[in-house]
Enzyme design. Sequence first.
Site, PDB file in Angstrom:
ATOM      1  N   HIS A 308       0.882  -1.182   0.000  1.00 28.22           N
ATOM      2  CA  HIS A 308       0.000   0.000   0.000  1.00 28.22           C
ATOM      3  C   HIS A 308       0.909   1.218   0.000  1.00 28.22           C
ATOM      4  O   HIS A 308       1.875   1.260   0.769  1.00 28.22           O
ATOM      5  CB  HIS A 308      -0.872  -0.039   1.258  1.00 28.22           C
ATOM      6  CG  HIS A 308      -1.982   0.962   1.256  1.00 28.22           C
ATOM      7  ND1 HIS A 308      -1.753   2.326   1.285  1.00 28.22           N
ATOM      8  CD2 HIS A 308      -3.323   0.805   1.240  1.00 28.22           C
ATOM      9  CE1 HIS A 308      -2.928   2.954   1.284  1.00 28.22           C
ATOM     10  NE2 HIS A 308      -3.889   2.052   1.243  1.00 28.22           N
ATOM     11  N   ARG A 345      -2.500   0.629  -6.521  1.00 27.38           N
ATOM     12  CA  ARG A 345      -1.566   0.679  -5.393  1.00 27.38           C
ATOM     13  C   ARG A 345      -0.153   0.241  -5.768  1.00 27.38           C
ATOM     14  O   ARG A 345       0.823   0.796  -5.267  1.00 27.38           O
ATOM     15  CB  ARG A 345      -2.107  -0.205  -4.269  1.00 27.38           C
ATOM     16  CG  ARG A 345      -3.311   0.406  -3.644  1.00 27.38           C
ATOM     17  CD  ARG A 345      -3.968  -0.517  -2.669  1.00 27.38           C
ATOM     18  NE  ARG A 345      -5.055   0.208  -2.036  1.00 27.38           N
ATOM     19  CZ  ARG A 345      -5.834  -0.286  -1.098  1.00 27.38           C
ATOM     20  NH1 ARG A 345      -5.660  -1.531  -0.689  1.00 27.38           N
ATOM     21  NH2 ARG A 345      -6.790   0.433  -0.571  1.00 27.38           N
ATOM     22  N   HIS A 447       0.509  -4.796   2.629  1.00 27.65           N
ATOM     23  CA  HIS A 447      -0.883  -4.565   3.013  1.00 27.65           C
ATOM     24  C   HIS A 447      -1.754  -5.790   2.817  1.00 27.65           C
ATOM     25  O   HIS A 447      -2.619  -6.072   3.648  1.00 27.65           O
ATOM     26  CB  HIS A 447      -1.428  -3.393   2.190  1.00 27.65           C
ATOM     27  CG  HIS A 447      -2.818  -2.978   2.568  1.00 27.65           C
ATOM     28  ND1 HIS A 447      -3.161  -2.668   3.869  1.00 27.65           N
ATOM     29  CD2 HIS A 447      -3.955  -2.818   1.827  1.00 27.65           C
ATOM     30  CE1 HIS A 447      -4.444  -2.342   3.909  1.00 27.65           C
ATOM     31  NE2 HIS A 447      -4.949  -2.441   2.689  1.00 27.65           N
ATOM     32  N   GLY A 490     -10.876  -0.945  -1.446  1.00 28.69           N
ATOM     33  CA  GLY A 490     -12.326  -1.074  -1.258  1.00 28.69           C
ATOM     34  C   GLY A 490     -12.854  -2.437  -1.654  1.00 28.69           C
ATOM     35  O   GLY A 490     -13.983  -2.801  -1.296  1.00 28.69           O
TER      36      GLY A 490
HETATM   37  C1  SIN Z   1      -7.391   2.107   2.363  1.00 27.15           C
HETATM   38  O1  SIN Z   1      -8.349   2.778   2.665  1.00 27.15           O
HETATM   39  O2  SIN Z   1      -6.447   2.640   1.809  1.00 27.15           O
HETATM   40  C2  SIN Z   1      -7.347   0.659   2.744  1.00 27.15           C
HETATM   41  C3  SIN Z   1      -8.613  -0.039   2.461  1.00 27.15           C
HETATM   42  C4  SIN Z   1      -8.394  -1.199   1.555  1.00 27.15           C
HETATM   43  O3  SIN Z   1      -7.317  -1.798   1.593  1.00 27.15           O
HETATM   44  O4  SIN Z   1      -9.287  -1.517   0.767  1.00 27.15           O
END
Ligand code: SIN
Length: 513
Positions: A308, A345, A447, A490
């Site tokens: 992330h 990401r 992440h 999301g």
């Molecule tokens: C985020 O809000 O950046 C994390 C939520 C996700 O990993 O979907």
Amino acid sequence: MSNQERVVRDESVQEEWSLDRRGFIKIGAACGAAAALSTGALAFLAGCDSKTEGSGSDGSGTSEEAASYDIVIVGAGGAGLAAALAASQEGVEKVLILEKGISSGGNTNFSSSGMNASETRFQKRDGIDDTNTLFAEDTFKGGHELGEHALIDYMCDSSAAAIDWLDSVAITLDNITQMGGASVKRCHRPTDGSAIGKTLIPGLRAAVEQSGLEILTETPATELVKNDSGAVTGVKAKAKDGTEKVYQAGAVIITAGGFGSNKEMLREYRPEVADFVTTNIPYTTGDGMMMAQKAGAELILMDQIQTHPTVEQETGALIAEGIRGGGAILINSEGRRFFDEMGTRDAVSEAELEQPGKYAFVVYDQQVYDKNLDAVSYSERGLSVQAPTLAELADKIGVDAAALQDAVATYNAVTTEGAADPFGRTKGLIAFGNGPFYACKIAPGIHYCMGGIRVDELSRALDANGKPIDGLYAAGETTGGLHGGNRLGGNGVCDTMVFGPNAAKQAAAYIAG
Ligand code: SIN
């Protein structure tokens, strides 16, 4: 400290988690006994056990036979809680959740931006033109075209019903924002724009509690039990008293998450990211995947591990993607923008690592702060710095003031005058207004694991020949194939809220014969 003083409600443990993930173990140790004594929201049951010899899957050793259940769920994160609730709604009477951690919720406690869903009544209310097909296309494309269509289609087609299902248990997600890789706004979050985990987990926990379902915390599952025909018929787990118990089950659902906190597995599958900071709680160690593999399930896409791009490096705290979707920009250590902040990401992470010092800042104004309650917590937790003007903010974070002012002026021209963005950003373009302004220093962090247990759209665990393993189901991050090579922000919550209940329904049908 007396035992009475040590009693901590489940919710307060969650609050501690949200403040400091790395303090989790320390807090966990302090609260371990307390959680066992808690009269709070969950039933922490000891079980009614009788000693049995040789009941392990290998027919050797000593295990104690605990009560038997219709369905045993391994992992009390978002997918596990949703599965338990759905099983109960299907009329399954004896459901047990085994949880390794001190409390329920898992990584979903920290889920920030929201839940993607298409063709929802809230999108229609807001005039957002979306289709399940478009959602599926975005998911497939965002996952580098490695995702499985059957899983993607099932998730997208079921997403609006999942939003309504959550609403029916008083979890209303009617505030919609933009996420990276999404063609339209489809990320649903609580009405006040707060982090979804803080609404979703307490809401599911309350519904689970109302249904009288059992959760055994601090009880890590260790092995699946199979019968002579190869069907899964139970789970071995290490009870709080240190003994190994066998929980017999008509069916088992694994919802134990990924392996983002297991350095050994990260080194095995993606050594180049193994030393990155992680946003995961320490319990996310791939146990469910390993257990399923030992029982014959295939693990797929295991090297597909998501970083992330906006993770605070001291604490592993995530600066939500929704902040960028609400208008924030990324600048490097020279004060310059360098990439489309709404890219996927993996792409944004890669671009950050090419910047001087391999870090960046998320910069936003007061309107972003006001619309995203998460931003309040960044200030409270010392993750962001604040200044009345951009020049003063630049000074505080050590970047060139003129460069930052120029970056914001150019970005504002894109949002207000329709100029082409030099970095190709087309989503979440909202002009910076007046100060104060905020900045969070970030870099990529581990992440999410896109790989895991191979499943079909009926949530059945599959072996290497694509054959279902009787009695074994899996849902959420513990599975592989849905998100391909990159998960869209999301889509994690959507996965758990669609496939957790789906696994429960399929398992219920299986045990009903
Ligand atoms: C985020 O809000 O950046 C994390 C939520 C996700 O990993 O979907």
